[in-house]
Design a protein around this motif. Structure first.
Motif, PDB file in Angstrom:
ATOM      1  N   ASN A  39      94.311 110.826  -5.331  1.00  8.07           N
ATOM      2  CA  ASN A  39      92.894 111.056  -5.614  1.00  8.07           C
ATOM      3  C   ASN A  39      92.036 110.138  -4.841  1.00  8.07           C
ATOM      4  O   ASN A  39      90.777 110.481  -4.798  1.00  8.07           O
ATOM      5  CB  ASN A  39      92.517 110.899  -7.081  1.00  8.07           C
ATOM      6  CG  ASN A  39      93.421 111.938  -8.041  1.00  8.07           C
ATOM      7  OD1 ASN A  39      93.629 113.012  -7.238  1.00  8.07           O
ATOM      8  ND2 ASN A  39      93.761 111.663  -9.104  1.00  8.07           N
ATOM      9  N   GLN A  40      92.577 109.018  -4.348  1.00  8.80           N
ATOM     10  CA  GLN A  40      91.745 108.036  -3.539  1.00  8.80           C
ATOM     11  C   GLN A  40      91.306 108.647  -2.291  1.00  8.80           C
ATOM     12  O   GLN A  40      92.285 109.495  -1.671  1.00  8.80           O
ATOM     13  CB  GLN A  40      92.277 106.703  -3.360  1.00  8.80           C
ATOM     14  CG  GLN A  40      92.561 106.062  -4.744  1.00  8.80           C
ATOM     15  CD  GLN A  40      93.330 104.712  -4.542  1.00  8.80           C
ATOM     16  OE1 GLN A  40      93.786 104.385  -3.470  1.00  8.80           O
ATOM     17  NE2 GLN A  40      93.038 104.047  -5.602  1.00  8.80           N
ATOM     18  N   LYS A  41      90.226 108.321  -1.823  1.00  4.66           N
ATOM     19  CA  LYS A  41      89.673 108.889  -0.486  1.00  4.66           C
ATOM     20  C   LYS A  41      90.031 107.867   0.547  1.00  4.66           C
ATOM     21  O   LYS A  41      89.929 106.700   0.207  1.00  4.66           O
ATOM     22  CB  LYS A  41      88.297 109.195  -0.242  1.00  4.66           C
ATOM     23  CG  LYS A  41      87.713 110.327  -1.130  1.00  4.66           C
ATOM     24  CD  LYS A  41      86.434 110.482  -0.969  1.00  4.66           C
ATOM     25  CE  LYS A  41      85.825 111.990  -1.855  1.00  4.66           C
ATOM     26  NZ  LYS A  41      84.327 112.017  -1.839  1.00  4.66           N
TER      27      LYS A  41
END
Length: 106
Positions: A39-41
């Motif tokens: 989910n982290q960019k």
């Protein structure tokens, strides 16, 4: 304090249950970390065209000597031929201007 007397005969079963519980907790933690990582960019950097042009010009300026050799050669030739004229009034004016800027006087 309650004692579970059912497991007294098989203590290895208690240890196995605890090991399985720890393994399940670890697996859940790994899955949660993987989910968070997905989910982290990702961080990224982009350079504007102006910044790219500035970098090229900075590199070009660093590689140059800052001396206009063609102009220096023309002045040398004019001095050697006796054709170079000095405007003494302009020279004096610029010396005074330089000194006033240097010492803060106007």
């Amino acid at each position: 304090m309650a004692i579970n007397i059912n497991n007294l005969q098989n203590p290895t079963q208690v240890k196995t249950d605890k090991v399985e519980q720890n393994a399940q907790r670890q697996q859940a933690a790994v899955q949660q970390n993987a989910s968070q990582a997905a989910n982290q960019k990702q961080d990224s950097v982009s350079i504007t065209p102006q910044a790219q042009q500035f970098a090229k010009l900075t590199e070009k300026a660093g590689n140059s000597s800052g001396i206009d050799q063609e102009k220096v050669d023309k002045i040398k030739q004019a001095i050697a031929e006796g054709k170079y004229k000095i405007n003494v009034e302009q020279l004096a004016r610029r010396i005074v201007q330089f000194e006033s800027e240097l010492f803060g006087k106007k």
